[in-house]
Design an enzyme around this catalytic site. Structure first.
Site, PDB file in Angstrom:
ATOM      1  N   HIS A   1      30.075  45.467  52.973  1.00 39.35           N
ATOM      2  CA  HIS A   1      30.190  44.169  52.290  1.00 39.35           C
ATOM      3  C   HIS A   1      29.829  43.127  53.346  1.00 39.35           C
ATOM      4  CE1 HIS A   1      31.919  41.175  49.377  1.00 39.35           C
ATOM      5  NE2 HIS A   1      31.815  40.468  50.501  1.00 39.35           N
TER       6      HIS A   1
ATOM      7  N   HIS B   1      25.174  45.015  47.581  1.00 41.77           N
ATOM      8  CA  HIS B   1      25.054  43.829  46.709  1.00 41.77           C
ATOM      9  C   HIS B   1      24.483  42.615  47.439  1.00 41.77           C
ATOM     10  CE1 HIS B   1      28.871  42.891  48.618  1.00 41.77           C
ATOM     11  NE2 HIS B   1      29.645  43.563  47.763  1.00 41.77           N
TER      12      HIS B   1
ATOM     13  N   ASP C   1      27.911  47.086  41.277  1.00 45.10           N
ATOM     14  CA  ASP C   1      29.107  46.349  41.693  1.00 45.10           C
ATOM     15  C   ASP C   1      29.919  45.911  40.470  1.00 45.10           C
ATOM     16  OD1 ASP C   1      30.996  45.252  43.392  1.00 45.10           O
ATOM     17  OD2 ASP C   1      29.914  43.371  43.660  1.00 45.10           O
TER      18      ASP C   1
ATOM     19  N   LYS D   1      33.284  52.642  53.676  1.00 44.25           N
ATOM     20  CA  LYS D   1      32.989  51.272  53.286  1.00 44.25           C
ATOM     21  C   LYS D   1      33.608  50.277  54.254  1.00 44.25           C
ATOM     22  CE  LYS D   1      31.599  47.924  50.716  1.00 44.25           C
ATOM     23  NZ  LYS D   1      31.852  47.548  49.344  1.00 44.25           N
TER      24      LYS D   1
ATOM     25  N   HIS E   1      33.134  49.886  41.038  1.00 40.99           N
ATOM     26  CA  HIS E   1      34.597  49.827  41.075  1.00 40.99           C
ATOM     27  C   HIS E   1      35.121  50.317  39.728  1.00 40.99           C
ATOM     28  CE1 HIS E   1      34.506  47.183  44.667  1.00 40.99           C
ATOM     29  NE2 HIS E   1      33.386  46.756  44.118  1.00 40.99           N
TER      30      HIS E   1
ATOM     31  N   HIS F   1      27.050  51.717  43.627  1.00 43.15           N
ATOM     32  CA  HIS F   1      28.159  50.817  44.035  1.00 43.15           C
ATOM     33  C   HIS F   1      28.967  50.457  42.795  1.00 43.15           C
ATOM     34  CE1 HIS F   1      29.721  47.313  46.619  1.00 43.15           C
ATOM     35  NE2 HIS F   1      30.397  47.287  45.478  1.00 43.15           N
TER      36      HIS F   1
HETATM   37  C1  NCD Z   1      34.772  43.409  44.010  1.00 46.94           C
HETATM   38  C2  NCD Z   1      36.074  43.861  43.364  1.00 46.94           C
HETATM   39  O1  NCD Z   1      36.547  43.199  42.441  1.00 46.94           O
HETATM   40  O2  NCD Z   1      36.615  44.897  43.761  1.00 46.94           O
HETATM   41  N1  NCD Z   1      34.536  42.045  43.658  1.00 46.94           N
HETATM   42  C3  NCD Z   1      33.352  41.376  43.695  1.00 46.94           C
HETATM   43  O3  NCD Z   1      33.352  40.168  43.444  1.00 46.94           O
HETATM   44  N2  NCD Z   1      32.218  41.981  43.970  1.00 46.94           N
HETATM   45  C4  NCD Z   1      34.825  43.624  45.484  1.00 46.94           C
HETATM   46  C5  NCD Z   1      33.460  43.577  46.165  1.00 46.94           C
HETATM   47  O4  NCD Z   1      32.572  44.359  45.873  1.00 46.94           O
HETATM   48  O5  NCD Z   1      33.273  42.724  47.051  1.00 46.94           O
HETATM   49 ZN    ZN Z   2      31.861  45.899  45.095  1.00 47.93          ZN
HETATM   50 ZN    ZN Z   3      31.728  43.727  48.104  1.00 48.06          ZN
END
Ligand code: NCD
Ligand code: ZN
Ligand code: ZN
Length: 355
Positions: free
Chosen positions: A148, A186, A259, A111, A24, A22
């Site tokens: 999520h 998460h 995450d 997702k 970003h 997971h």
């Molecule tokens: C994530 C993001 O910034 O893209 N933020 C977070 O607080 N985890 C989005 C997500 O995974 O919910």
């Molecule tokens: Zn995330």
């Molecule tokens: Zn998330």
């Protein structure tokens, strides 16, 4: 000082190269900072599709994979290149026939963001029933659903949103699609850990390093600390303890997903600061710190390197990495395009270091 050297508290540990299930990485200039951090540690990473606009077609996913791949450093001779595993963003209108195209393009998952739940989720699902044709196609084609898991209604207390999601959304979804593989992403609560344990072989969960290391006091200690703010938000100590117990249990239903979510520091240090913690710069070291504190270094390899590929039905990595017990201090900031990125635990002493 002599170091204890039994398998639960060793002075070094070699494990099969881990994967991040997971992650970003954003897009554009940001890729140049964040992709090399992940590629230095992990063989593969599941890339979240919450760009603006979101990644909703197989074609967009393939183009995004190319951009990520170009930002990864060239591998050393004999080493496999870093592999981004792509996902699509589920909307009320993602057509069922996009799922076959996605599968053919080696997209691994879709997702689910409840509309408005988190960063860049305005295009998310407003009512799960609108997506049932698409979920049927996923179940048929073997694409995973990544969730999520928070309800969004403003009457529900922010700290209860994950637990309420389980009862009102996840349990009915699980019943209606018994053979759809679902990853509850998460997870942050004891309720979520217990639910996953009871939900059978088609359900798994990822756990972040920060939810293993910190409870909600971290957000408020000595003043408000926006770099500890993420969604789902950090919870009470009893929940952190339940997550550590799940991650170190040896159960194949729990595996690593950082995450790691980069945001420019000025947008986190803000009257309405963004949600997301950046951990990719020292991800495996932060997990090692959490497992070591629990006396469970012998359980790290399963969690970080084995259970994720098994659940996704992908081969385990062949190469290894080595962690050494050694104090070091990650930098307090990195450049993020024209902005600044402040990583979690930047400027703090960590006890484990990847060799
Ligand atoms: C994530 C993001 O910034 O893209 N933020 C977070 O607080 N985890 C989005 C997500 O995974 O919910
Ligand atoms: Zn995330
Ligand atoms: Zn998330």
């Amino acid at each position: 000082m002599t170091q204890p050297s039994d398998s639960r508290s060793p002075s070094s540990l070699t494990l099969i190269r881990p994967d991040d299930w997971h992650l970003h990485v954003r897009d554009g200039e940001a890729l140049k900072t964040v992709v090399p951090h992940t590629a230095a540690q992990f063989g593969r990473a599941v890339i979240m599709p919450n760009l603006r606009p979101p990644v909703t077609t197989a074609e967009q996913a393939v183009a995004y994979r190319k951009r990520i791949f170009s930002a990864a450093p060239k591998p050393f001779a004999g080493q496999k290149p870093f592999e981004p595993l792509m996902t699509l963003y589920l909307t009320d209108n993602l057509p069922a026939n996009e799922i076959k195209r996605a599968k053919d393009a080696r997209v691994v998952a879709v997702k689910l963001y409840p509309a408005g739940a988190t960063t860049n989720s305005d295009a998310g699902v407003t009512d799960l029933r609108k997506t049932y044709k698409t979920l049927e196609a996923m179940q048929r084609e073997g694409l995973l659903l990544l969730v999520h898991g928070e309800v969004t209604s403003s009457e529900i207390d922010l700290f209860d949103r994950e637990a309420v999601f389980i009862d009102t959304q996840l349990i009915p979804l699980r019943r209606d699609f018994p053979e759809l593989k679902i990853v509850f992403e998460h997870i942050t609560t004891r309720e979520a850990a217990q639910y996953v344990q009871s939900a059978g072989n088609f359900t798994a969960a990822t756990i972040t390093a920060h939810h293993l290391l910190y409870n909600r006091n971290a957000i408020f200690s000595g003043g408000i600390r926006p770099h500890y703010y993420c969604l789902p938000v950090l919870k009470r100590e009893i929940h952190r303890e339940a997550l550590v117990a799940a991650a170190t249990s040896g159960s194949p239903q729990f595996f690593l997903g950082t995450d790691s979510a980069p945001h420019a520091a000025h947008l986190k240090e803000h009257a309405s600061g963004c949600a997301g913690c950046y951990t990719a710069h020292a991800a495996i070291e932060l997990y090692a710190q959490a497992f070591d504190a629990a006396g469970a270094m012998d359980k790290l390899e399963g969690f970080a390197s084995l259970f994720g590929p098994d659940f996704y039905q992908l081969p385990r990595n062949e190469s290894t990495i080595t962690l050494r017990r050694e104090s070091w201090t990650p930098p307090e900031s990195y450049a993020l395009g024209d902005a600044v990125l402040k990583p979690l635990a930047g400027g703090e002493v960590l006890q484990w270091r990847m060799v």
